[in-house]
Design an enzyme around this catalytic site. Structure first.
Site, PDB file in Angstrom:
ATOM      1  N   TYR A 113     -25.968-100.757  -6.194  1.00 30.47           N
ATOM      2  CA  TYR A 113     -26.884-101.570  -7.006  1.00 30.47           C
ATOM      3  C   TYR A 113     -28.175-101.848  -6.241  1.00 30.47           C
ATOM      4  CZ  TYR A 113     -26.749-106.226  -4.805  1.00 30.47           C
ATOM      5  OH  TYR A 113     -26.935-107.282  -3.952  1.00 30.47           O
ATOM      6  N   ARG A 114     -28.206-101.515  -4.948  1.00 32.09           N
ATOM      7  CA  ARG A 114     -29.342-101.899  -4.093  1.00 32.09           C
ATOM      8  C   ARG A 114     -29.150-101.148  -2.794  1.00 32.09           C
ATOM      9  NH1 ARG A 114     -29.823-108.277  -2.375  1.00 32.09           N
ATOM     10  NH2 ARG A 114     -31.898-108.218  -1.498  1.00 32.09           N
ATOM     11  N   TYR A 155     -31.609-104.454   4.131  1.00 31.61           N
ATOM     12  CA  TYR A 155     -32.196-103.492   3.186  1.00 31.61           C
ATOM     13  C   TYR A 155     -33.587-103.043   3.634  1.00 31.61           C
ATOM     14  CZ  TYR A 155     -28.335-105.118   0.286  1.00 31.61           C
ATOM     15  OH  TYR A 155     -27.079-105.446  -0.181  1.00 31.61           O
TER      16      TYR A 155
END
Ligand code: ADP
Length: 514
Positions: A460-461, A87
């Site tokens: 969600y991310r 991420y």
């Protein structure tokens, strides 16, 4: 994405102030430092390369650094341990921002055995908390994500998950201490009442609940985090299940979801595709030396060699043996009804080797996956959420797999099945040194965002590269949520210095519409 932060005079002013606050040796702004705090898994580190980092050792230093940043108008990017790999790692959305490294604030402040919670500073790693609990004889069990070298706080704030009853980490947050962008200090929930010993036991205090507003946001720097931990299980049982074919995912999810909803399965059990499991064992060349997409017949050989299914799931139970043995019977019957095969239940009892307990024990084994293609590896997570509806999830799988194949990337997905929601964590593995793969991975990611949006779902991310693109998909009423986030951002952070662009939330100074 707005321009990088390039005001070198402002940066120099801030770094001077920072040196006076944290000391010369805790300001890292040389070229090597900039690279060290960049995204170690990026194809091109320059896109998100920070100007450097400043490491705070106390709440007071965090406050002073935020004041200095607001005065110099320099953007800061807080990290707890900076291991948010897949991420963006420790890198900021906006190139040129200064990383606010909180890893020196690493005290476990409290472990409350009676009430089942801990309070940690942001720099506490999963290993630190595990060691602190081990010293006490594991009076509470933690939940850990697959790659658990990061921080307890950073992972919970980013809504990380683990294969445990308390595996929804953000949901276990109870009571935060936060430095707001104007440097003022806040305690959320019951902690707003000075000295309240109920700070970390109730989420339903007086007035609006703010804990979750500091998750995946850029509204404050969390300096203390209360987290609920589970009581140790008297016994645990686990069952490994396999599904032989790709399309079997539908009946796999149809089996798990109602058992989870009814509380028979104690955690969000995942169905993991075989490429994932193979990637923990070794690089692809260990199984096949060809080029391009892994052929189906080679996939069959890998599954035979490893003794795994196309999809694989481990169902875990925690509690008194008579309770979990009764649940195990119900789960075995459901598997039989669904025609799903697996091994035998494995039982662990207090007193047995702790390593086999199914308690959250930190590990970094899963990170071996980045070696799949050889070279300097990396991974990106594409993680949409949908209802725990087998047909919807199966459709998502088929769409996603087709895209992986179109762009020549081996499909690796895991479906974490909750009672109401299923999270599909699709790992995109790559070799950072392969420029052609870089182009295909980027195109694949954009296609997945667009497909998923068209199907009516969102992630969600996401990775820092895609924070705007994913925010753009949350579009009800012409992006009413973005407007609310921006209103809050401008009110709390008028100087626009805290993590500009995180989750697509830009302060006024950096928004194109002004
Ligand atoms: P970890 O090391 O646990 O994997 P990071 O430290 O990389 O996690 O944090 C992940 C993200 O969460 C960061 O990029 C940042 O946006 C946010 N974050 C982490 N720690 C804090 C904190 N203490 N306060 C506010 N946001 C944070």
């Amino acid at each position: 994405m707005p321009a990088a932060f390039t005001d070198t005079a402002a940066l120099a002013r801030f770094l001077d102030a920072a040196r006076a606050i944290v000391g010369e040796d805790q300001v890292f702004a040389a070229e090597d430092d900039q690279r060290a705090y960049a995204d170690q898994m990026a194809f091109d580190q320059a896109t998100h390369q920070p100007s450097g980092a400043v490491a705070a050792a106390s709440v007071e230093q965090v406050q002073a650094l935020l004041k200095a940043a607001a005065s110099a108008r320099v953007p800061l990017w807080p990290i707890s341990r900076g291991k948010n790999f897949g991420y963006g790692g420790s890198a900021p959305v906006q190139a040129g921002a200064v990383v606010l490294d909180l890893s020196r604030m690493n005290r476990v402040l409290e472990i409350n055995q009676q009430l089942g919670y801990c309070v940690v500073e942001p720099g506490v790693s999963f290993y630190d908390l595990f060691d602190a609990l081990a010293r006490l004889g594991h009076p509470l069990w933690m939940s850990v994500p697959g790659n658990s070298w990061g921080s307890v706080a950073g992972n919970a704030l980013e809504r990380g998950v683990g294969p445990q009853p308390y595996g929804d980490h953000a949901a276990q947050i109870c009571g935060l201490e936060v430095v707001l962008p104007d440097a003022s200090l806040l305690r959320t929930g019951a902690g707003a009442l000075d000295g309240n010993t109920a700070w970390h036991v109730t989420k339903n205090s007086y007035g609006p609940g703010w804990d979750q507003i500091f998750c995946q946001s850029n509204f404050g720097v969390v300096t203390k985090l209360g987290l609920w931990l589970m009581p140790p299980a008297e016994a645990t049982m686990s069952l490994s299940l396999q599904l032989p074919e790709a399309d079997d995912i539908e009946r796999g999810i149809a089996m798990h979801a109602p058992l989870r909803l009814r509380g028979i399965i104690d955690h969000d059990a995942a169905w993991v595709s075989y490429v994932g499991i193979a990637s923990y064992v070794g690089p692809r060349s260990m199984f096949w030396q060809g080029e391009g997409l892994l052929p189906d017949d080679e996939g069959v050989k890998i599954r035979q060699k490893l003794g795994v299914g196309w999809w694989n799931s481990q169902v875990n139970l925690f509690g008194p043996e008579e309770v979990i043995a009764a649940k195990a019977k119900i789960i075995s019957a459901a598997a039989k009804d669904a025609g799903i095969s697996g091994g035998d239940w494995q039982t662990w009892r207090q007193g047995d080797d702790f390593g086999a307990s199914l308690a959250g024990i930190p590990s970094t084994r899963d990170m071996a996956m980045i070696d799949w293609y050889g070279g300097r590896g990396g991974h990106l997570g594409f993680s949409p959420v949908m209802p725990s509806d087998a047909k919807l999830a199966a459709a998502q799988f088929r769409r996603t797999r087709q895209r992986y194949e179109e762009f020549g990337v081996d499909y690796y997905g895991a479906f974490g099945v909750g009672g109401r929601q299923t999270v599909a964590v699709n790992e995109i593995l790559y070799n950072r040194d392969d420029a052609d793969q870089a182009r295909r991975v980027h195109a694949l990611f954009e296609a997945l965002i667009a497909d998923t949006h068209k199907a009516g779902f969102g992630e969600y991310r996401t990775h820092i590269d895609y924070m705007d693109a994913v925010a753009q998909t949350f579009d009800f009423n012409n992006h009413a949520m973005r407007r609310l986030n921006q209103t809050l951002k401008d009110a709390l952070d008028p100087a626009g210095i805290l993590a500009p662009g995180k989750q697509g939330i830009w302060p006024r100074a950096w928004r194109s519409e002004g």
